[in-house]
Motif scaffolding. Structure first.
Motif, PDB file in Angstrom:
ATOM      1  N   THR A 111       0.851  -1.178   0.000  1.00 51.24           N
ATOM      2  CA  THR A 111       0.000   0.000   0.000  1.00 51.24           C
ATOM      3  C   THR A 111       0.890   1.233   0.000  1.00 51.24           C
ATOM      4  OG1 THR A 111      -1.448   1.337   1.369  1.00 51.24           O
ATOM      5  CG2 THR A 111      -0.106  -0.258   2.512  1.00 51.24           C
TER       6      THR A 111
ATOM      7  N   ASP B 258      -1.922   1.282   5.975  1.00 47.62           N
ATOM      8  CA  ASP B 258      -3.344   1.485   5.708  1.00 47.62           C
ATOM      9  C   ASP B 258      -3.669   0.724   4.424  1.00 47.62           C
ATOM     10  OD1 ASP B 258      -5.869   2.276   5.242  1.00 47.62           O
ATOM     11  OD2 ASP B 258      -5.505   4.425   5.452  1.00 47.62           O
TER      12      ASP B 258
ATOM     13  N   THR C 155      -6.685  -0.049   3.328  1.00 48.66           N
ATOM     14  CA  THR C 155      -8.036   0.170   2.848  1.00 48.66           C
ATOM     15  C   THR C 155      -8.037   0.214   1.325  1.00 48.66           C
ATOM     16  OG1 THR C 155      -8.259   1.582   4.758  1.00 48.66           O
ATOM     17  CG2 THR C 155     -10.036   1.653   3.147  1.00 48.66           C
TER      18      THR C 155
ATOM     19  N   THR D 167      -9.542  -0.720  12.792  1.00 49.41           N
ATOM     20  CA  THR D 167      -8.945   0.561  13.147  1.00 49.41           C
ATOM     21  C   THR D 167      -7.472   0.353  13.457  1.00 49.41           C
ATOM     22  OG1 THR D 167      -9.447   0.214  15.463  1.00 49.41           O
ATOM     23  CG2 THR D 167     -11.090   1.400  14.188  1.00 49.41           C
ATOM     24  N   PRO D 168      -6.669   1.368  13.283  1.00 44.75           N
ATOM     25  CA  PRO D 168      -5.246   1.245  13.620  1.00 44.75           C
ATOM     26  C   PRO D 168      -5.050   0.860  15.087  1.00 44.75           C
ATOM     27  CG  PRO D 168      -5.660   3.287  12.430  1.00 44.75           C
ATOM     28  CD  PRO D 168      -6.992   2.680  12.701  1.00 44.75           C
TER      29      PRO D 168
ATOM     30  N   ILE E 233      -3.068   8.220   9.879  1.00 46.12           N
ATOM     31  CA  ILE E 233      -1.650   7.858   9.925  1.00 46.12           C
ATOM     32  C   ILE E 233      -0.919   8.785   8.969  1.00 46.12           C
ATOM     33  CG2 ILE E 233      -2.327   5.473  10.370  1.00 46.12           C
ATOM     34  CD1 ILE E 233      -1.068   4.771   7.664  1.00 46.12           C
TER      35      ILE E 233
END
Lengths: 290, 510
Positions: B64, B78, B80, B128-129, B223
């Motif tokens: 990513t 992340d 996503t 979630t982180p 982040i």
């Protein structure tokens, strides 16, 4: 009555008026114009020869005028004469750039600037070379410099390439310079090797100029500018396109052209020991003496 | 691994074998040595560790573009919108533990590759982180797997089941807060997560409530990625690593073609491109090229990278080959199409720009420069060299009036020596022109001289009053011309001593 070609007030006035008219009309003086070569003009590469308008200089070449689109070399004895060498190059570039479109690629060595200084834009501008057209490339070594020159002479948007170096670098041997020569001839841009404190190392360049400053010695009659015009003693040591010889040249800032030194100008035109060149600027003009 | 903490050498990191011996992190080295004399130790090197983590973060870029450093021993990714790209068959298929297939494959792949490189890593995937952080750092280790690569995942929405059993430290709280919570008997996340927020905040601080919100996903936790996120990227993975330069070029061309289609759709061209070569052993080579005009022809993009790779020469080390090659557009600009005319002016400009790009790619963009006029009367500040690829050519306006009189003096030199070199000069009268001067140990007799021209540096730029410079253009006995100046004046210093001004040489004339 023949006027002695000394800085005569009338003659000064005439030159000034002529330069004004030339500047107003946007044309160049007829002596300094180039003879277009049909073949190269068809290629869109501009004229093939550069006529400086000084018979003694143009006559040294086989077909009157310095050939363009090839490799030239100019050297100076010591790097403290770098000003004269740069001036001669700037003068030639100014003539070239006035007649051809495209940029001037100026390639320097990394420590070239330490010894003889770096090219100064305002100084170049006074010689008629627009600094906006100059692209300065600072190479890290001689091999990179040769590569940059080679790329430059092949590019379409470049009219002249200057490679500045100190002495005689080992990487610039006959093979490397021959390669540059062939590229320049194929590409159409004119390449100049400026060698500060350069010895007589063999290169494949068409010409080798040895440039020294010409002593003006100060002129009492020019109160405003006792140094006078920039001048050179140009020794054409090698010339594949004509014959070697020595000629003294001056640069006329107003006309943006070369001129024969006023105090050494022959009254009678030189008889030809070569092909007849274009008429020089030192034309005989008659005035009534007061 | 040891480091000096509070005056004693303490253990800060352990390998699996040492942990099996019962040695703890934080223990003084002397105590551990007393029990196990054969213990091998090494001093901690924070700078090298940080560099290694940064390199690892770059490597994680393959999953990513959003990779952030987490403390000095963790990475946050992340993923996503990226995970489904890794699912092999049918995106979104739910595994038996509730984790989507893409996430599972991504995590396993990451752990396997890190394991191959010799890292013992722990990973977790969550909504979630904060949840992922808690799980990765505080999940109980499965038996018999201590120190090995372990990955865990939380199915979407299922954070409660996975996390409530963890200690409150997994909320990423400060040590004081953890102690305070323990004193009142709150040791697990389950104990705090459903309590009324008001009393919790008033007693333990707002930080605790914020951490809980972040865990639940009620508050977003951004982040900060390490590298700028590229506008467009195209990459290609290889089952069998490639190492030959021709292969790399072929891949660059193919990727550039893909990017050029995307750029065309946006009506843009790239101004800065980045090539990332992911080596099998985890090293990531990044090469960036800039262009002087918006560009999208694949062949020209390849040409620029070819120059850069050629400039790298022997430094370009393919090692055991590259298994992922990525080409990104870092910066894009509107693509101006132009029509060629009979004067070919447009073509010439384009050819020059292409040349500047090529030279800049090989030599470095700052080494191909143009003269930018500056508003200053001091000769050394009059011009500035700016990268030719970045400058707008309309800004390069040099005044070039033709001198009308034939003998107008040339005011400025052709070569500028920067900084000016001191010379010893002798003048006839104190403030007159020089008679002779010594530069670089050679003596020059002045034959003719023009000047002086007085230039004073701006008084508002230095605390002391500036020294005026009197410039002279001089010619020596052989016709060489120089630009000299005298800095300051002869003046009585404190009424006693006569202070002589200094002379400098700043330029060469023709």
């Amino acid at each position: 009555m023949v006027a002695v070609p000394r800085p005569d007030p009338d003659r000064t006035l005439l030159v000034e008026l002529r330069s004004r008219v030339a500047a107003l009309e946007g044309r160049l003086s007829s002596e300094a114009q180039l003879q277009p070569d049909p073949a190269s003009a068809a290629n869109g590469q501009g004229p093939a020869r550069l006529l400086t308008g000084v018979a003694g200089f143009d006559g040294l070449f086989a077909a009157a005028g310095m050939p363009c689109g090839t490799l030239h070399e100019a050297t100076s004895a010591e790097s403290r004469s770098g000003g004269a060498l740069t001036g001669f190059a700037a003068a030639l570039l100014s003539c070239l750039a006035a007649r051809r479109a495209g940029a001037v690629l100026w390639v320097t060595e990394p420590d070239g600037g330490r010894e003889a200084g770096a090219p100064n834009a305002e100084g170049l501008a006074r010689f008629g070379l627009d600094p906006a057209r100059v692209v300065l490339v600072r190479a890290r070594c001689v091999a990179e410099m040769l590569w940059a020159v080679e790329e430059g002479v092949q590019a379409k948007g470049v009219c002249a390439v200057v490679a500045e170096m100190r002495g005689a670098p080992r990487a610039l041997d006959l093979t490397a310079s021959r390669r540059l020569l062939l590229r320049a001839e194929a590409g159409g841009a004119t390449a100049f090797l400026l060698r500060h404190a350069g010895g007589a190392a063999p290169t494949a360049a068409v010409t080798r100029f040895r440039i020294a400053a010409r002593l003006s010695g100060g002129r009492e009659d020019r109160r405003l500018a006792p140094l006078g015009r920039p001048g050179w003693r140009v020794e054409l040591q090698r010339n594949r396109d004509g014959r070697p010889g020595t000629v003294e040249l001056e640069w006329d800032h107003a006309m943006r052209s070369f001129a024969a030194p006023a105090d050494r100008e022959p009254v009678v035109p030189r008889t030809g020991d070569g092909p007849a060149g274009a008429p020089g600027t030192g034309r005989v003009v008659a005035f009534a003496r007061r | 691994m040891i480091a000096t903490r509070k005056g004693t050498e303490r253990i800060v990191a352990l390998n699996a074998a040492a942990r099996a011996l019962g040695i703890l992190v934080g223990e003084p080295l002397a105590d551990a040595r007393a029990r196990h004399p054969g213990l091998a130790s090494d001093a901690q090197a924070p700078a090298e560790e940080a560099a290694l983590l940064a390199a690892l973060a770059d490597w994680c870029d393959r999953y990513t573009p959003l990779v952030a450093l987490d403390g000095d021993d963790g990475l946050l990714l992340d993923i996503t919108g990226c995970a489904h790209l890794f699912a092999r068959d049918g995106a979104g298929a739910i595994q038996d533990d509730g984790l989507p297939a893409g996430e599972r494959v991504l995590m396993d792949d990451c752990l396997r590759r890190l394991g191959d490189q010799g890292f013992a890593a722990r990973a977790a995937v969550a909504d979630t982180p904060a949840a992922a952080w808690a799980l990765a750092r505080h999940a109980p280790e499965p038996d018999g797997l201590a120190g090995a690569a372990v990955g865990a995942g939380i199915a979407p929405g299922a954070w409660r089941d996975a996390l409530v059993a963890l200690p409150v430290a997994a909320l990423r709280l400060e040590e004081a807060t953890v102690d305070a919570l323990a004193r009142v008997g709150l040791t697990r996340i389950a104990d705090v997560v459903d309590r009324p927020r008001g009393p919790l905040a008033s007693r333990f601080g707002r930080e605790l409530v914020r951490r809980i919100d972040r865990l639940r996903g009620d508050e977003a936790e951004p982040i900060s990625p390490r590298l700028a996120v590229p506008l467009l990227a195209a990459d290609r993975r290889f089952f069998e690593p490639i190492s030959r330069e021709e292969d790399v070029r072929g891949v660059i061309l193919a990727l550039a073609e893909r990017l050029s289609r995307d750029l065309e759709r946006r009506g843009e061209g790239g101004r800065a491109f980045e090539l990332a070569l992911f080596r099998v052993d985890g090293v990531v080579n990044r090469v960036t090229v800039g262009t002087s005009r918006a560009l999208r022809e694949p062949a020209r993009v390849l040409g620029l990278f070819a120059e850069r790779l050629a400039a790298l020469g022997d430094d370009f080390d393919a090692g055991f080959g590259f298994d992922l090659v990525r080409l990104c557009v870092l910066e894009a600009q509107r693509f101006e199409a132009f029509q060629s005319d009979f004067t070919q002016a447009g073509e010439q400009t384009e050819a020059l720009d292409a040349l500047i790009d090529r030279l800049g790619a090989r030599l470095g963009i700052a080494r191909v420069a143009r003269f930018l006029p500056c508003d200053s009367h001091l000769p050394e500040a009059r011009q500035k060299l700016v990268p030719a690829a970045l400058v707008d050519t309309t800004a390069l306006v040099w005044c070039s009036e033709t001198p009308v009189a034939p003998d107008t003096p040339q005011l400025r030199p052709l070569r500028l020596i920067d900084p000016p070199e001191p010379v010893e000069a002798v003048a006839m009268v104190p403030e007159g022109p020089p008679l002779r001067f010594r530069w670089r140990r050679a003596l020059y007799e002045v034959r003719a001289c023009e000047g002086p021209e007085r230039l004073v540096p701006p008084w508002w730029q230095s605390p002391q009053p500036p020294q005026a410079r009197d410039y002279y253009r001089v010619e020596d006995g052989e016709g060489r011309r120089f630009w000299l100046y005298r800095e300051g004046f002869y003046e009585a210093d404190a009424g006693v001593e006569l202070r002589a001004p200094r002379w400098f040489l700043q330029g060469l004339y023709a």
